[in-house]
Scaffold this motif. Structure first.
Motif, PDB file in Angstrom:
ATOM      1  N   ARG A  40      33.630  58.230  58.368  1.00 52.09           N
ATOM      2  CA  ARG A  40      33.204  58.574  57.004  1.00 52.09           C
ATOM      3  C   ARG A  40      32.595  59.977  56.968  1.00 52.09           C
ATOM      4  O   ARG A  40      32.874  60.762  56.044  1.00 52.09           O
ATOM      5  N   PRO A  77      33.730  48.922  56.226  1.00 54.10           N
ATOM      6  CA  PRO A  77      33.803  48.997  54.761  1.00 54.10           C
ATOM      7  C   PRO A  77      34.016  47.597  54.195  1.00 54.10           C
ATOM      8  O   PRO A  77      34.616  46.741  54.846  1.00 54.10           O
ATOM      9  N   SER A  78      33.525  47.406  52.999  1.00 54.01           N
ATOM     10  CA  SER A  78      33.489  46.043  52.476  1.00 54.01           C
ATOM     11  C   SER A  78      34.650  45.720  51.541  1.00 54.01           C
ATOM     12  O   SER A  78      35.234  44.661  51.632  1.00 54.01           O
ATOM     13  N   VAL A  79      34.958  46.641  50.650  1.00 57.58           N
ATOM     14  CA  VAL A  79      35.948  46.277  49.629  1.00 57.58           C
ATOM     15  C   VAL A  79      37.381  46.397  50.130  1.00 57.58           C
ATOM     16  O   VAL A  79      38.289  45.795  49.564  1.00 57.58           O
ATOM     17  N   MET A  80      37.586  47.172  51.176  1.00 53.02           N
ATOM     18  CA  MET A  80      38.928  47.333  51.737  1.00 53.02           C
ATOM     19  C   MET A  80      38.799  47.468  53.245  1.00 53.02           C
ATOM     20  O   MET A  80      37.724  47.740  53.770  1.00 53.02           O
ATOM     21  N   MET A  85      40.726  52.006  53.075  1.00 58.90           N
ATOM     22  CA  MET A  85      39.675  52.850  52.505  1.00 58.90           C
ATOM     23  C   MET A  85      40.017  54.324  52.713  1.00 58.90           C
ATOM     24  O   MET A  85      39.839  55.155  51.808  1.00 58.90           O
ATOM     25  N   LEU A  89      40.617  57.099  49.761  1.00 57.85           N
ATOM     26  CA  LEU A  89      39.963  58.414  49.650  1.00 57.85           C
ATOM     27  C   LEU A  89      41.010  59.517  49.595  1.00 57.85           C
ATOM     28  O   LEU A  89      40.906  60.458  48.789  1.00 57.85           O
ATOM     29  N   THR A 117      43.409  45.953  45.931  1.00 56.38           N
ATOM     30  CA  THR A 117      42.423  46.947  45.487  1.00 56.38           C
ATOM     31  C   THR A 117      42.963  48.356  45.683  1.00 56.38           C
ATOM     32  O   THR A 117      42.870  49.205  44.784  1.00 56.38           O
TER      33      THR A 117
END
Lengths: 132, 671
Positions: A40, A77-80, A85, A89, A117
């Motif tokens: 990140r 990462p939580s949502v993907m 992720m 980005l 997502t």
């Protein structure tokens, strides 16, 4: 080490690009474990300024295949997934930086991904660009 | 006293009549409209007549050999010498037990009519009908006394034995307190009446006529749903016709029914096939459909099946030849705890491999009309139809069958939903939501029992299958999983993610960089991430130069945004029900949280296109959910002296919706 300090660890642009390129290389990816925190941070550095090399790295990220091995002490990462992720980005920055230039690549991600997502994020960006 | 089985495999057996010599019993099967007889000492069964309309009782004129049958549809028919049913009269009103009385050179069939509440008398030879009395409360059982002065009737509504004076029609309850009383029979000296009760103990009682009338228990533990009763001439054997068995209560030994050689065996049962009503299930390990092979194969496979509640499933059954198989036509069916399988005549032909083609059967009764996970027993039998034969067991199994609330609606979110579901979510939700009867109750039950799955939050797993295979996942997978779980029951819930909106403000202030959660999540005692140092502001917002900032090192989840674009956050589900919006957070096993709509009645849900909502748009969401679910918002904050404090974790509860026009907390929204 505080969360914020970990986030603020300085990485040069070239270090950051190197890290992402390692991550993009299937052979390195198999051998090496990564920390999501460092990925990140690298992405933050790369996306600070639009450059040709940053654009290339983001384009390559859209083609990322296979899982990234995260170290046990890594954040997740939580949502993907980490791979999705990164693609998310890349899609958003490419859309902001280059407009419709890479629309086809964005559409390919949307079509190929199994992540609802990521698919929806790609769709939102594509719609902003007037695609599809 | 012993209870023994004379014949198994009845399809809702009801009324029974016994020959005066006590050797042959006639009985009717309500579900399949058959009249059969059985030699009570050998257990050999012969079909006498089919095609009856829900027969309730059989009465034989043993002097003439004529057989009379009452039918639920209102008719009383006679079986002709040619073996056809001939109408006698139609008293209507669902005639139940029959009583044949011969008087003054005439033959009368008395009956009580369940629907109309009448006691009726049919002149058998003239076909005329006389109604004696009406207003009985769902009468079922009937006997007439020897001098034809009184009828005795069981009334379901009063749980009573009621006496009716035939000359006047006056009625008197002579005994109350029976439990689901059914058919009646006089004892040997006409001083007592046997009464079958469909009570939980499936019993036979005897009402001694007194006065006063008293109750004596004869037997409990009869086969399920006993209906008909008929003693032999000295009451030493009392035959009971129950739902799936004909039994004897014997005071002088139970007949030994000699088994016949097994003609074949049940090899496999397929519940889901092209055109079936079964819900397609997949195995999460292989990602294959469960029904790629028959769900049940003797000795090797035993997988569940699922249907919408109230379905009456067809199944495909394959039989396997055994040593000594004799070809021919067999009446094949099954008994079982949910009614078994409807019997039909089949002539199995066996391939060189030894197995038959699949043969279609149907369960006797619809599956329960409620959500549930059922263990459905099937005890298969075959009986040669060419001659009187004993039904022979040909295999048995207990199947796991789920009944769901409604038909699935994959079109409501084609991105994630399909016309199939994974096996384990189906099994779980059918158990957790058993008996629930609306969308909210079902979702509440699922979130309440989600921990029982053993699945966890806080480990990698971004899809339903990944969570099932890996034993857990993060919120992106979990909100798909909750939607999948509800989908198993035909309930649709929405998916939404709120993603951190990293807003860089003047002077390097950032609101916000991350959401921070202290709870471990589903089946996790603490966050799975290593401990790190945080700088908490718990009591004062906005901060000042004197605000206490507490350095805390502990395990927490931090989900980070990204400058200028959407990145991480958290995913949840919404149920729209009865004009209200409910939030469920499967990652943490919490909910429901009732939330005011995000955009009024026209747009109750958060948007799906990365639109950012904040300030008062999130007031209810924050108050009802976010303040308790997300402990801290992580950002870089300026104090009142314009000093920047990097990476402060401010308690979510103390952050207001607005600071003047500025929206303090904002999120991107996406499914």
């Amino acid at each position: 080490m505080a969360r914020g300090e970990r986030e603020q660890q300085a990485m040069t642009a070239s270090d950051s690009i190197r890290l992402i390129q390692e991550l993009l290389s299937p052979s390195t990816r198999e051998k090496r474990e990564f920390l999501w925190q460092e990925i990140r941070a690298a992405m933050a550095e790369i996306t600070k300024t639009q450059t040709r090399s940053a654009e290339d790295v983001l384009l390559h990220l859209l083609e990322l295949e296979g899982p990234i091995r995260l170290a046990p002490q890594s954040d997740i990462p939580s949502v993907m997934s980490p791979e999705d992720m990164l693609k998310s980005l890349a899609i958003q920055f490419l859309s902001r930086w280059t407009g419709r230039k890479h629309l086809k690549a964005l559409e390919r991600v949307k079509e190929k991904t199994a992540s609802p997502t990521l698919s929806r994020i790609a769709m939102a960006e594509i719609e902003k660009l007037g695609g599809e | 006293m012993n209870i023994g089985d004379i014949a198994k495999g009845l399809a809702a057996g009801v009324g029974i009549d016994l020959s005066p010599n006590g050797k042959t019993a006639y009985y009717v099967e309500w579900s399949i409209g058959e009249l059969c007889k059985v030699e009570v000492d050998t257990g050999k069964v012969t079909k006498v007549l089919g095609g009856l309309n829900y027969p309730e009782d059989v009465e034989v004129d043993w002097d003439t050999g004529e057989i009379f049958v009452s039918e639920r549809t209102g008719e009383i028919t006679k079986v002709s010498a040619e073996g056809r049913d001939v109408p006698v009269a139609n008293p209507g009103g669902a005639p139940q037990q029959l009583a044949l009385v011969k008087q003054g050179g005439k033959r009368y069939l008395f009956t009580v009519c369940y629907d109309s509440g009448h006691l009726a008398r049919v002149d058998v030879d003239a076909g005329s009908i006389t109604n004696f009395v009406g207003g009985l409360g769902h009468p079922v059982g009937l006997v007439i006394d020897a001098n034809v002065s009184h009828a005795y009737v069981t009334e379901q509504d009063k749980s009573s034995l009621t006496r009716i004076e035939l000359a006047t029609g006056s009625t008197t309850v002579v005994y109350s307190g029976l439990r689901s009383p059914f058919f009646l029979a006089w004892d040997r000296d006409d001083t007592g009446i046997f009464c079958v009760q469909r009570d939980p103990s499936n019993s036979l009682v005897k009402l001694r006529m007194g006065p006063p009338v008293t109750l004596e228990s004869i037997a409990t533990g009869l086969a399920w749903r006993p209906s008909g009763v008929m003693p032999n001439s000295d009451d030493s054997r009392i035959y009971i016709c129950a739902d799936q068995k004909l039994q004897v209560i014997s005071f002088n030994g139970v007949p030994k029914i000699a088994p016949e050689p097994q003609p074949f065996e049940v090899h496999s049962i397929r519940f889901n096939y092209d055109g079936s009503q079964a819900i397609a299930l997949k195995d999460h390990l292989t990602d294959d459909y469960i029904h790629k092979d028959p769900e049940w194969i003797k000795g090797t496979r035993d997988e569940p099946a699922a249907y919408v509640r109230g379905t009456c499933p067809h199944i495909k059954v394959v039989f396997r030849k055994v040593a000594g198989t004799v070809s021919g036509t067999y009446a094949i069916g099954a008994i079982g705890n949910l009614g078994g399988v409807r019997r039909k005549d089949v002539t199995p032909t066996f391939h060189p491999s030894g197995v038959s083609d699949p043969i279609d059967f149907q369960l006797m009764w619809p599956l329960p009309r409620s959500i549930g996970k059922h263990s459905v027993s099937l005890e298969w039998y075959g009986r040669k139809t060419a001659s009187a034969s004993v039904p022979i067991p040909v295999g048995s199994a207990v199947h796991s069958i789920c009944t769901t609330w409604k038909t699935m609606e994959p079109q409501k979110d084609p991105t994630t939903l399909s016309d199939w579901v994974y096996k384990m979510p189906m099994l779980w939700t059918s158990e957790w939501a058993a008996g629930k009867d609306n969308e909210k109750e079902i979702c509440d039950a699922i979130i309440h029992d989600l921990h029982l799955s053993g699945l966890k939050y806080g480990i990698g797993g971004g899809s339903v299958r990944a969570i099932l295979v890996g034993g857990g996942g993060m919120c992106g997978g979990w909100h798909d999983m909750f939607q999948h779980l509800a989908h198993c029951q035909g309930v649709f819930v929405h998916r939404r993610c709120f993603l951190v909106d990293w807003r860089s403000l003047p002077g390097n202030e950032v609101k916000w960089k991350a959401i921070v959660i202290r709870s471990g999540g589903l089946n996790q005692p603490a966050p799975t991430w290593p401990a790190a140092e945080f700088h908490d502001v718990d009591a004062q917002y906005p901060i000042t130069s004197t605000t206490p900032i507490n350095a805390v090192t502990e395990k927490r989840y931090s989900f980070w945004g990204f400058p200028g674009v959407a990145a991480d956050g958290h995913c949840i589900n919404f149920l729209e029900y009865d004009g209200k919006l409910y939030l469920y957070d499967p990652s943490f096993g919490t909910g429901p949280f009732q939330i005011a709509t995000f955009g009024g009645p026209e747009a109750p849900l958060p948007p799906e296109d990365l639109t950012v909502l904040g300030g008062t748009q999130l007031t209810s969401f924050k108050k009802e959910y976010l303040d308790s679910a997300v402990d801290y918002m992580l950002g870089s904050l300026k104090d009142d002296a314009d000093a920047l404090h990097a990476d402060i974790t401010a308690k979510t509860q103390i952050i207001p919706d607005l600071a003047g026009p500025f929206k303090e907390i904002t999120f991107y929204w996406i499914p």
